[in-house]
Design a protein around this motif. Structure first.
Motif, PDB file in Angstrom:
ATOM      1  N   GLY A 179      -6.048   4.746  -0.998  1.00  0.00           N
ATOM      2  CA  GLY A 179      -6.477   3.356  -1.143  1.00  0.00           C
ATOM      3  C   GLY A 179      -7.370   2.889  -0.004  1.00  0.00           C
ATOM      4  N   ARG A 222      -5.846   9.631  -4.774  1.00  0.00           N
ATOM      5  CA  ARG A 222      -6.630   8.533  -4.217  1.00  0.00           C
ATOM      6  C   ARG A 222      -5.983   8.007  -2.943  1.00  0.00           C
ATOM      7  N   GLU A 252      -7.712  -5.052  -6.656  1.00  0.00           N
ATOM      8  CA  GLU A 252      -7.917  -3.826  -5.871  1.00  0.00           C
ATOM      9  C   GLU A 252      -6.752  -2.861  -6.074  1.00  0.00           C
ATOM     10  N   THR A 312       0.837  -1.198   0.000  1.00  0.00           N
ATOM     11  CA  THR A 312       0.000   0.000   0.000  1.00  0.00           C
ATOM     12  C   THR A 312       0.875   1.253   0.000  1.00  0.00           C
ATOM     13  N   PHE A 326     -15.892   2.019  -5.736  1.00  0.00           N
ATOM     14  CA  PHE A 326     -14.710   1.157  -5.808  1.00  0.00           C
ATOM     15  C   PHE A 326     -15.141  -0.306  -5.918  1.00  0.00           C
ATOM     16  N   LEU A 363     -10.795   4.538  -0.168  1.00  0.00           N
ATOM     17  CA  LEU A 363     -11.539   4.108  -1.359  1.00  0.00           C
ATOM     18  C   LEU A 363     -12.192   2.753  -1.170  1.00  0.00           C
ATOM     19  N   ARG A 364     -11.454   1.861  -0.468  1.00  0.00           N
ATOM     20  CA  ARG A 364     -11.879   0.464  -0.403  1.00  0.00           C
ATOM     21  C   ARG A 364     -13.274   0.271   0.193  1.00  0.00           C
ATOM     22  N   THR A 396      -7.130   0.856  -7.629  1.00  0.00           N
ATOM     23  CA  THR A 396      -6.664   1.983  -6.809  1.00  0.00           C
ATOM     24  C   THR A 396      -5.683   2.865  -7.577  1.00  0.00           C
TER      25      THR A 396
END
Ligand SMILES: Nc1ncnc2c1ncn2[C@@H]1O[C@H](COP(=O)(O)OP(=O)(O)OP(=O)(O)O)[C@@H](O)[C@H]1O
Ligand SMILES: [Mg+2]
Length: 269
Positions: free
Chosen positions: A244, A242, A211, A186, A253, A247-248, A215
């Motif tokens: 991550g 963004r 993912e 990440t 998403f 967003l998840r 992202t």
């Protein structure tokens, strides 16, 4: 005039950064008929665009990157970088391989410095830039270690450092964060986006992590089982910058991730 400028004053039509036109790749079979890996593939990457490619194992993703990087000639069709057919590794292209390709006999520092040397940087620039990258990649204290004295994730970070030190216009990245734990992955993704947003380089990023693809990228292309064809070419219009993690949890998403999953043809079972 570079052949792409038009008569209209002030208007320059740049060619796409990468144009893949009718690309076929066939390998001789070791114990049987030839293996067709890619067939009639058409794909374009605009300058400054971040493209992620996903697809089943063996569908030809690494092979495609090898052709774009000039390491493998097409069996049919062609690949152009900046409007010029690729026949040898173009200098504006930097590659991060799926397999570890560090120089085993030399240190972390020198493995990263190679990228800057290839780019023709001066000794003074190298002496300034490499320690910056080492700190950024959280390799401080390991400058003098040899590759076999590092973990898999650390080796991947060194390979990323070499690519960043080269500062190519086009980044070809083959599962660059595949060996990293999810937190480091990440962080690296975020840092890659930061570099990309600052310098607006073009990126082709191969990953198995859907993912991660959604992202990072402006577009996600899903390839089919071999011979790899495009099953989905999905624009990712999520706003940037963004985050991550934030967003998840969002429905937008989740919907994009589901769309990519649905297009992935993982075979029976
Ligand atoms: N040099 C080669 N000679 C013969 N066959 C090859 C060669 N390189 C790749 N292949 C074959 O091409 C196919 C695609 O390989 P490739 O490495 O591009 O897949 P991939 O999509 O990157 O898979 P993965 O997700 O597992 O990395 C495989 O069937 C592989 O065996
Ligand atoms: Mg591969």
């Amino acid at each position: 005039m570079d052949g792409f400028e038009r008569a209209t004053p002030g208007v320059t039509l740049a060619p796409p950064k990468v144009a893949v036109r009718g690309l076929d790749i066939t390998f001789p079979g070791q114990a049987g008929p030839p293996v067709t890996v890619l067939e009639g593939l058409d794909l374009e990457l605009a300058a400054g665009e971040f493209l992620a490619i996903v697809g089943p194992s063996g569908c030809g993703k690494s092979t495609l990157l090898r052709v774009v990087s000039g390491l493998l000639p097409p069996s049919g069709g062609q690949v152009l970088v900046d409007g010029v057919a690729v026949t040898a590794p173009p200098p504006q292209v930097g590659f991060m391989f799926q397999r570890d390709t560090l120089l085993p006999w030399t240190s972390v520092f020198d493995n990263i410095a190679v990228g800057a040397e290839l780019a023709g940087r001066s000794k003074a620039e190298i002496a300034r830039r490499v320690p910056e990258l080492i700190a950024f990649l959280r390799l401080t204290g390991f400058e003098r270690n040899l590759p076999h004295q590092l973990s898999g994730g650390m080796r991947q970070r060194v390979a990323l450092g070499r690519l960043l030190a080269y500062e190519p216009e086009l980044y070809l990245m083959d599962e660059p964060f595949g060996a990293l734990d999810s937190q480091t992955k990440t962080v690296m993704g975020r840092e890659l986006l930061r570099v990309w947003a600052t310098h607006r380089r073009s990126v082709i990023f191969v990953t198995h992590d859907i993912e991660e693809a959604v992202t990072l990228a402006d577009r996600v292309v899903v390839l089919s089982q071999r011979p790899g064809r495009i099953r989905l070419d999905l624009p990712i219009t999520l706003p940037r910058p963004r985050d991550g993690r934030a967003l998840r949890g969002t429905p937008e998403f989740g919907a994009l991730v589901s769309e990519v999953w649905a297009a992935l043809d993982l075979g029976p079972g």
